[in-house]
Design a protein around this motif. Structure first.
Motif, PDB file in Angstrom:
ATOM      1  N   TRP A  57      -1.517  36.631  19.095  1.00  0.00           N
ATOM      2  CA  TRP A  57      -1.305  35.422  19.883  1.00  0.00           C
ATOM      3  C   TRP A  57       0.055  35.488  20.568  1.00  0.00           C
ATOM      4  O   TRP A  57       1.005  36.070  20.038  1.00  0.00           O
ATOM      5  N   ASP A  58       0.112  34.862  21.737  1.00  0.00           N
ATOM      6  CA  ASP A  58       1.362  34.759  22.486  1.00  0.00           C
ATOM      7  C   ASP A  58       2.107  33.530  21.990  1.00  0.00           C
ATOM      8  O   ASP A  58       1.633  32.392  22.115  1.00  0.00           O
ATOM      9  N   SER A  59       3.290  33.737  21.424  1.00  0.00           N
ATOM     10  CA  SER A  59       4.046  32.618  20.876  1.00  0.00           C
ATOM     11  C   SER A  59       4.698  31.770  21.957  1.00  0.00           C
ATOM     12  O   SER A  59       5.213  30.691  21.653  1.00  0.00           O
ATOM     13  N   ARG A  60       4.693  32.212  23.212  1.00  0.00           N
ATOM     14  CA  ARG A  60       5.254  31.432  24.315  1.00  0.00           C
ATOM     15  C   ARG A  60       4.248  30.453  24.916  1.00  0.00           C
ATOM     16  O   ARG A  60       4.556  29.801  25.909  1.00  0.00           O
ATOM     17  N   GLY A  61       3.074  30.352  24.313  1.00  0.00           N
ATOM     18  CA  GLY A  61       2.072  29.436  24.828  1.00  0.00           C
ATOM     19  C   GLY A  61       1.006  30.094  25.676  1.00  0.00           C
ATOM     20  O   GLY A  61       0.261  29.407  26.383  1.00  0.00           O
ATOM     21  N   ILE A 109      -1.170  27.048  15.658  1.00  0.00           N
ATOM     22  CA  ILE A 109      -0.248  26.278  16.489  1.00  0.00           C
ATOM     23  C   ILE A 109       1.143  26.868  16.298  1.00  0.00           C
ATOM     24  O   ILE A 109       1.663  26.912  15.177  1.00  0.00           O
ATOM     25  N   ILE A 110       1.742  27.357  17.383  1.00  0.00           N
ATOM     26  CA  ILE A 110       3.059  27.987  17.353  1.00  0.00           C
ATOM     27  C   ILE A 110       4.010  27.111  18.151  1.00  0.00           C
ATOM     28  O   ILE A 110       3.758  26.812  19.317  1.00  0.00           O
ATOM     29  N   ILE A 131      13.985  27.625  15.676  1.00  0.00           N
ATOM     30  CA  ILE A 131      13.081  28.223  14.699  1.00  0.00           C
ATOM     31  C   ILE A 131      11.669  28.172  15.258  1.00  0.00           C
ATOM     32  O   ILE A 131      11.241  27.162  15.838  1.00  0.00           O
ATOM     33  N   LEU A 132      10.929  29.245  15.088  1.00  0.00           N
ATOM     34  CA  LEU A 132       9.543  29.332  15.523  1.00  0.00           C
ATOM     35  C   LEU A 132       8.653  29.033  14.320  1.00  0.00           C
ATOM     36  O   LEU A 132       8.702  29.743  13.304  1.00  0.00           O
ATOM     37  N   LEU A 170       2.522  37.057  17.792  1.00  0.00           N
ATOM     38  CA  LEU A 170       2.214  36.730  16.398  1.00  0.00           C
ATOM     39  C   LEU A 170       0.891  37.382  16.040  1.00  0.00           C
ATOM     40  O   LEU A 170      -0.137  37.095  16.665  1.00  0.00           O
ATOM     41  N   ALA A 171       0.900  38.267  15.046  1.00  0.00           N
ATOM     42  CA  ALA A 171      -0.311  38.943  14.574  1.00  0.00           C
ATOM     43  C   ALA A 171      -0.816  38.250  13.317  1.00  0.00           C
ATOM     44  O   ALA A 171      -0.038  37.996  12.385  1.00  0.00           O
ATOM     45  N   LEU A 172      -2.118  37.964  13.317  1.00  0.00           N
ATOM     46  CA  LEU A 172      -2.729  37.262  12.194  1.00  0.00           C
ATOM     47  C   LEU A 172      -3.936  38.044  11.704  1.00  0.00           C
ATOM     48  O   LEU A 172      -4.639  38.695  12.492  1.00  0.00           O
ATOM     49  N   SER A 173      -4.186  37.935  10.420  1.00  0.00           N
ATOM     50  CA  SER A 173      -5.377  38.505   9.806  1.00  0.00           C
ATOM     51  C   SER A 173      -6.208  37.362   9.247  1.00  0.00           C
ATOM     52  O   SER A 173      -5.757  36.624   8.362  1.00  0.00           O
ATOM     53  N   GLY A 174      -7.433  37.208   9.778  1.00  0.00           N
ATOM     54  CA  GLY A 174      -8.294  36.130   9.324  1.00  0.00           C
ATOM     55  C   GLY A 174      -8.996  36.458   8.024  1.00  0.00           C
ATOM     56  O   GLY A 174      -8.971  37.597   7.532  1.00  0.00           O
TER      57      GLY A 174
END
Length: 653
Positions: free
Chosen positions: A38-42, A351-352, A340-341, A26-30
């Motif tokens: 971020w790793d969506s698998r934890g 939080i994913i 669903i993610l 998951l790519a995020l722009s602050g």
């Protein structure tokens, strides 16, 4: 429209993007310009990148490049760990900026790989990768679409996409067509760069475009009979579904999905069977997730409601008595389509969560405990607040409804002066305080009405946005002045100037059309005068309208004089024609004679006879009664009053 578009994009949340396929990253722009992966698998935070111009050239859009696991440049990274394999599969993260520069960031290397400059000179709105040839397509506020060669980092082809900014792009599954959204949604042929079809349906900026192919269709097939696409726009609570057909020229949508707010993220679940319905997940701006299941088998007039709505809230046992909603920022389907993610929380600490929804309830609320990631530390102790002593004969007023106030009891003030709360004392809730102040709480409707798409304001916005003369003619033909005022009042402020320009252009046309346009122009200047007065460039914007009105006002005095002269001439001509008609009709059909004229003629004749008789009477006065009888008989003969034989009358007398 550029200023309005900038305000629209600022209202949207920061961009985010799940990696395709397994949704591992998951790519995020602050808000501070930082790019985090971020790793969506934890697995937590994988990469963090701060561009050199992150404050001036903020991130506007994100996109993952296609799978590049087989390239030689990434073979050396495979020996480190198995986790690197996820990054190798989707390595390049494409970042669009507000200055027009496009950055290619390598997740494996952890560094900037290349820059794409010299193409756009304004904000980059959307980026899309071609699945086959590896080309990159981008659109911007500068009205252009660019096809990039990522190997040489140069512009391969550049063309004008629309008369206004191009907000969104989408590539067809076969890679031969491109969708672009500006004032209208256009379907391009990538080989010839020509428009094959146009679609009209949204009155605001389009933010999402996605192709839909029914199950069983080949992705490499050029047949567009069963190909659909959906679109969503800002300030529009509808997701429209369009059908791409070469033999169909209709501009209306096949169906629409209704939402609670404008869409932020749209995702489609993969389907492999023709009997399976379309699974659609839409994240709205209000933090709700709407799930739809529908079979695309033709047009549907009414908006389709969601099958279920998902919300996240806290339990509210510790801090407050009522649960607090937690907005969902994005969502995506897993490849299996059953789970669903969800991404919620904040960009600093997202939080994913992978959620499996096996129920079809219309409303689903997930209870989650979301703790604050940052806690403020105070070096100095907080000083105690002193409450003033209130006398018995003094009433303290609290804020409330104007004209309505409530007095605070002295007992409550005396309890606050201690500065401490007893363990048995419970703090009153906001609802109890409002009831103590005798303020009625507003009633929230349980079933909100569906958005209406048949009003004149929506049609007017669609016509102005797409510059469609058929829609504008349908709206401007109305003569109902209250309807015109309501329509002008409901349009947003960014559409006021385009409406004034359109009315100015139509005022210079046919006089019958100008009469209708004056009513619309009067309503616009009356309702939106405050907004027009705030524009710094109002004089050049309304220059043509001012010149047109000034030219017509100058000729008003001459036209009024000419009107008076023409009225006088027309009146005289009409009077002359009436008199001629009266003289020409001399043969009367009916003649009426008064009785006075007959009586006068009879009296004259009677007087003449009586004079002769009186002369005879003067000569023969001695005859006596016999002559008088004869005189009476003569008078009767002159007058013609005797009905029978005069001889008989003499004998009877």
């Amino acid at each position: 429209m550029a200023a309005a578009a900038g305000g629209v994009y600022e209202a949207l949340p920061p961009p985010s993007a799940f990696s395709p396929g397994r949704r591992d990253l998951l790519a995020l722009s602050g808000l501070d310009g930082r790019i985090t992966v971020w790793d969506s698998r934890g697995g937590g935070l994988r990469r963090e990148y701060v561009p050199s111009a992150h404050l001036s050239a903020t991130c506007t859009c994100l996109a993952w490049a296609p799978s590049r696991g087989g390239q030689e440049s990434h073979q050396k990274k495979k020996r480190k760990s198995e986790a690197v394999g996820k990054d190798e599969q989707y390595d390049l993260l494409t970042i669009g900026t507000a200055t027009g520069t496009i950055l290619l960031y390598s997740i494996v290397k952890g560094e900037l790989q290349s820059k794409l400059v010299g193409g756009h000179d304004n904000r980059v709105n959307c980026i899309r990768w071609h699945q086959d040839n590896g080309c990159l397509y981008s659109c911007s506020e500068d009205k252009h679409i660019i096809e990039w060669n990522t190997q040489t980092c140069k512009v391969k082809c550049k063309w004008k996409g629309d008369n206004s900014s191009v907000s969104c792009l989408c590539i067809s599954p076969d890679g031969k067509m491109l969708l672009s959204a500006g004032r209208m949604i256009k379907l391009w042929d990538l080989e010839t760069k020509s428009v094959t079809r146009q679609f009209t349906g949204h009155s605001s900026t389009v933010t999402s475009l996605s192709f839909i192919r029914p199950p069983g269709e080949s992705h490499s097939s050029s047949d567009t009979t069963g190909l659909y696409f959906l679109s969503g726009a800002v300030h529009d609570r509808l997701i429209s579904v369009w059908q791409v057909r070469s033999d169909q020229k209709e501009k209306s949508a096949v169906l629409s999905f209704t939402l609670s707010d404008s869409p932020v993220a749209v995702d489609l679940a993969p389907s492999y069977n023709k009997d399976e319905p379309l699974n659609l997940a839409v994240t709205c701006r209000d933090g709700q997730l709407h799930l739809f299941k529908h079979v695309l088998n033709g047009s549907y007039k009414k908006p389709v409601a969601p099958t279920s709505t998902v919300q996240i809230a806290t339990s509210g046992n510790d801090e407050s008595s009522t649960p607090k909603p937690v907005p969902i920022l994005s969502a995506g389907f897993y490849p299996d389509g059953a789970s669903i993610l969800l991404y919620y929380g904040s960009t600093m600490l997202p939080i994913i969560e992978n959620v499996v929804l096996q129920t079809e309830e219309p409303h689903i609320c997930l209870i989650r405990e979301v703790h604050k990631s940052l806690q403020l530390k105070k070096d100095a102790a907080v000083t105690k607040v002193k409450t003033p002593i209130v006398k018995k004969d003094t009433n303290v007023l609290v804020p409330g409804i104007p004209g309505h106030s409530a007095a605070v009891s002295i007992k409550s003030q005396s309890q606050k002066t201690d500065g401490k709360r007893k363990p048995d004392d419970k703090e009153a809730s906001i609802e109890e305080r409002l009831r103590a102040m005798e303020i009625e709480l507003p009633k929230v409707p349980i079933t909100p009405e569906l958005p209406r798409t048949d009003n004149f304001s929506m049609l007017l916005l669609q016509g102005l946005e797409s510059n469609d003369p058929h829609i504008l003619n349908k709206v401007f033909q109305t003569k109902n002045i209250p309807q015109i005022k309501k329509t002008v009042t409901r349009i947003p402020v960014y559409a006021v100037l385009p409406l004034v320009h359109e009315l100015t252009k139509r005022l210079q046309g046919h006089p019958s059309s100008a009469i209708l346009m004056v009513r619309w122009l009067k309503a616009v200047l009356t309702n939106h005068a405050s907004y027009l007065s705030t524009l710094p460039d109002l004089v050049p914007q309304l220059g043509s309208l001012y010149q047109l009105m000034e030219a017509r006002v100058k000729t008003l005095q001459k036209m009024s004089r000419l009107n008076g002269k023409l009225y006088l001439l027309i009146t005289q001509v009409a009077t002359a024609e009436i008199s001629k008609r009266v003289q020409s009709n001399q043969d009367a059909k009916v003649v009426y004679e008064e009785e006075s004229s007959d009586e006068e003629s009879e009296e004259e004749a009677q007087n003449a006879d009586s004079d002769n008789n009186w002369e005879e009477e003067d000569e023969d006065e001695e005859d006596g009664d016999s002559e008088e009888v004869e005189e009476d008989m003569n008078i009767d003969k002159v007058n013609g009053d005797s009905e029978g034989d005069p001889g008989n009358e003499s004998e009877e007398e």
